[in-house]
Design an enzyme around this catalytic site. Structure first.
Site, PDB file in Angstrom:
ATOM      1  N   LYS A 162       0.813  -1.220   0.000  1.00 32.32           N
ATOM      2  CA  LYS A 162       0.000   0.000   0.000  1.00 32.32           C
ATOM      3  C   LYS A 162       0.843   1.266   0.000  1.00 32.32           C
ATOM      4  CE  LYS A 162      -4.476  -1.366   1.772  1.00 32.32           C
ATOM      5  NZ  LYS A 162      -5.489  -1.161   2.814  1.00 32.32           N
ATOM      6  N   LYS A 187      -4.942 -10.166  -6.863  1.00 44.00           N
ATOM      7  CA  LYS A 187      -6.215 -10.375  -6.163  1.00 44.00           C
ATOM      8  C   LYS A 187      -7.241  -9.320  -6.574  1.00 44.00           C
ATOM      9  CE  LYS A 187      -5.779  -7.701  -2.009  1.00 44.00           C
ATOM     10  NZ  LYS A 187      -5.725  -7.460  -0.639  1.00 44.00           N
ATOM     11  N   LYS A 241     -10.493  -3.407  -4.293  1.00 47.96           N
ATOM     12  CA  LYS A 241     -11.232  -2.153  -4.463  1.00 47.96           C
ATOM     13  C   LYS A 241     -10.373  -1.114  -5.167  1.00 47.96           C
ATOM     14  CE  LYS A 241     -13.523  -2.744   0.018  1.00 47.96           C
ATOM     15  NZ  LYS A 241     -13.371  -2.423   1.444  1.00 47.96           N
TER      16      LYS A 241
HETATM   17  P1  TYM Z   1     -10.872  -5.218   3.670  1.00 43.76           P
HETATM   18  O1  TYM Z   1     -11.849  -4.140   3.921  1.00 43.76           O
HETATM   19  O2  TYM Z   1      -9.754  -4.977   2.720  1.00 43.76           O
HETATM   20  O3  TYM Z   1     -11.623  -6.517   3.150  1.00 43.76           O
HETATM   21  C1  TYM Z   1     -12.726  -7.061   3.852  1.00 43.76           C
HETATM   22  C2  TYM Z   1     -12.664  -8.573   3.839  1.00 43.76           C
HETATM   23  O4  TYM Z   1     -12.677  -9.047   2.492  1.00 43.76           O
HETATM   24  C3  TYM Z   1     -11.592  -9.952   2.293  1.00 43.76           C
HETATM   25  N1  TYM Z   1     -11.111  -9.827   0.905  1.00 43.76           N
HETATM   26  C4  TYM Z   1     -11.024 -10.863   0.045  1.00 43.76           C
HETATM   27  N2  TYM Z   1     -11.324 -12.161   0.178  1.00 43.76           N
HETATM   28  C5  TYM Z   1     -11.141 -12.957  -0.912  1.00 43.76           C
HETATM   29  N3  TYM Z   1     -10.687 -12.511  -2.108  1.00 43.76           N
HETATM   30  C6  TYM Z   1     -10.362 -11.207  -2.279  1.00 43.76           C
HETATM   31  N4  TYM Z   1      -9.926 -10.766  -3.464  1.00 43.76           N
HETATM   32  C7  TYM Z   1     -10.526 -10.314  -1.168  1.00 43.76           C
HETATM   33  N5  TYM Z   1     -10.329  -8.988  -0.999  1.00 43.76           N
HETATM   34  C8  TYM Z   1     -10.691  -8.711   0.279  1.00 43.76           C
HETATM   35  C9  TYM Z   1     -10.534  -9.494   3.289  1.00 43.76           C
HETATM   36  O5  TYM Z   1      -9.618 -10.536   3.561  1.00 43.76           O
HETATM   37  C10 TYM Z   1     -11.383  -9.128   4.486  1.00 43.76           C
HETATM   38  O6  TYM Z   1     -11.705 -10.278   5.245  1.00 43.76           O
HETATM   39  N6  TYM Z   1      -7.827  -5.171   7.599  1.00 43.76           N
HETATM   40  C11 TYM Z   1      -9.115  -5.642   7.151  1.00 43.76           C
HETATM   41  C12 TYM Z   1     -10.279  -5.111   7.959  1.00 43.76           C
HETATM   42  C13 TYM Z   1     -10.174  -5.305   9.443  1.00 43.76           C
HETATM   43  C14 TYM Z   1     -10.360  -6.518  10.138  1.00 43.76           C
HETATM   44  C15 TYM Z   1     -10.195  -6.198  11.517  1.00 43.76           C
HETATM   45  C16 TYM Z   1     -10.678  -7.821   9.736  1.00 43.76           C
HETATM   46  C17 TYM Z   1      -9.884  -4.342  10.360  1.00 43.76           C
HETATM   47  N7  TYM Z   1      -9.909  -4.849  11.616  1.00 43.76           N
HETATM   48  C18 TYM Z   1     -10.309  -7.159  12.508  1.00 43.76           C
HETATM   49  C19 TYM Z   1     -10.776  -8.799  10.746  1.00 43.76           C
HETATM   50  C20 TYM Z   1     -10.588  -8.449  12.105  1.00 43.76           C
HETATM   51  C21 TYM Z   1      -9.295  -5.171   5.716  1.00 43.76           C
HETATM   52  O7  TYM Z   1      -8.674  -4.263   5.272  1.00 43.76           O
HETATM   53  O8  TYM Z   1     -10.298  -5.775   5.061  1.00 43.76           O
END
Ligand code: TYM
Length: 340
Positions: A118, A202, A205
């Protein structure tokens, strides 16, 4: 796992309100939340504090926070059963994150690949929050002593760090087993959905190409068009998963079909083996529309009722706050802070 034995099972997960939710978010995370809420006490957060580690337009941030809440509800999370709330409404997340910043080591954070991705080439210009991001994530989970964390594959390293932080806190303060070592739930189809334009990247967004992802707000036409345009190859599909080796785009499309239909890859290939993408893509588009259209329709309906979303989030924040307050009071005592 033995380390969970003394802790009441609890699920925690979060999604950032940083733009359109896509199929990866749905298959890798949100769909699992819907199932897990029936198995354990569950909390699903909209992590707006994490979102601002990169610039967010304030108006858009507000709208996107409501949109994630709508997606949670539309996908089938029941706000009576699970707690749905936004992170900034519970100040204990930031408070515990500070304590964890003093537990985690620079070397640990320096190894985080997501920060490297990032921040890009110019690390000096990245926010400090982007660097310490995983400590806030550990705080999200451990402010509720959550034991299980459903996420996509890309969050694996952050979850390992959360376990390291919990373990080091317990050890440093002689507070054996105070924090559980949270267990990632990553298994299953959909844990790593890849871009429709490049089977080795992957789905995300932040990909500049809108055709690289299917979003939860795409209508049937848009879904069909994106699948039609998806990168594939000229070969026919094999009849077993092993035959997909070296064909990342084919593997991704078959994987999406398997995840959406909740079948194994081999079952999907048993059905489509020997057929080309001319036949497979329309079947995939039809399946994706069938599964996603009801969710996007319900999301649109809910987004037209912001008062309802507001009530859900306020109630969730109250319930979450009551739990986090107790955990933080104990944590601060352990650290040696004088009470108020
Ligand atoms: P974020 O907002 O990027 O994504 C949300 C969830 O979607 C999953 N994900 C995917 N799964 C499969 N294939 C993909 N291409 C893909 N892109 C995204 C992510 O793995 C996630 O589960 N850091 C985290 C948010 C967070 C969090 C937490 C999660 C903050 N605090 C505590 C669990 C526990 C994030 O940026 O997710």
């Amino acid at each position: 796992m033995t380390e969970q034995a003394s802790h009441t099972p609890r699920v925690f997960s979060g999604v950032q309100p940083t733009g359109n939710l896509h199929l990866g978010n749905y298959l890798g995370a949100i769909r699992k939340f819907v199932t897990l809420q029936h198995e354990m006490a569950s909390m699903f957060c909209i992590v707006d504090l994490h979102a601002i580690t990169v610039w967010q337009d304030p108006k858009a941030l507000k709208a996107q926070t409501g949109e994630i809440a709508a997606a949670y509800l539309a996908a089938g999370i029941d706000p009576e059963r699970a707690i749905i709330f936004h992170q900034s409404a519970v100040p204990q997340h930031a408070e515990l994150a500070w304590i964890f910043q003093c537990v985690a080591r620079m070397g640990w954070l320096n190894r985080m690949t997501q920060f490297k991705d990032k921040a890009g080439k110019d690390k000096e210009r990245a926010s400090v929050g982007l660097f310490t991001y995983p400590t806030l994530m550990a705080a999200d989970i451990l402010a509720y002593k959550a034991t299980h964390v459903p996420v996509g594959e890309d969050q694996k390293q952050h979850l390992e760090l959360a376990r390291d932080i919990a373990g080091k806190f317990n050890l440093d303060f002689g507070a054996e087993d105070f924090f559980p070592l949270p267990e990632p739930l990553i298994r299953g189809a959909g844990a790593r959905v890849m871009s429709l334009r490049d089977g080795t990247a992957k789905m995300s967004k932040s990909d500049p190409s809108d055709n690289s992802r299917i979003t939860l707000t795409d209508d049937a036409d848009a879904i069909a068009k994106k699948i039609k345009k998806a990168k594939s190859d000229p070969e026919v599909l094999p009849s077993e998963e092993a035959g997909l080796e070296g064909r990342p785009e084919a593997a991704n499309l078959v994987g999406i079909y398997a995840a959406l239909s909740q079948k194994s890859m081999d079952d999907v290939l048993f059905e489509f083996g020997g057929q080309g993408f001319g036949a497979f893509k329309p079947a995939l588009a039809e399946l994706a529309v069938e599964k996603l259209a009801p969710i996007s329709a319900e999301m649109r309906r809910l987004m037209d009722d912001p008062a309802h979303i507001d009530r859900v989030l306020k109630d969730g924040a109250r319930r979450a706050g009551a739990i986090a307050e107790g955990v933080l009071a104990d944590t601060k005592k352990i650290v040696g802070f004088l009470g108020r």
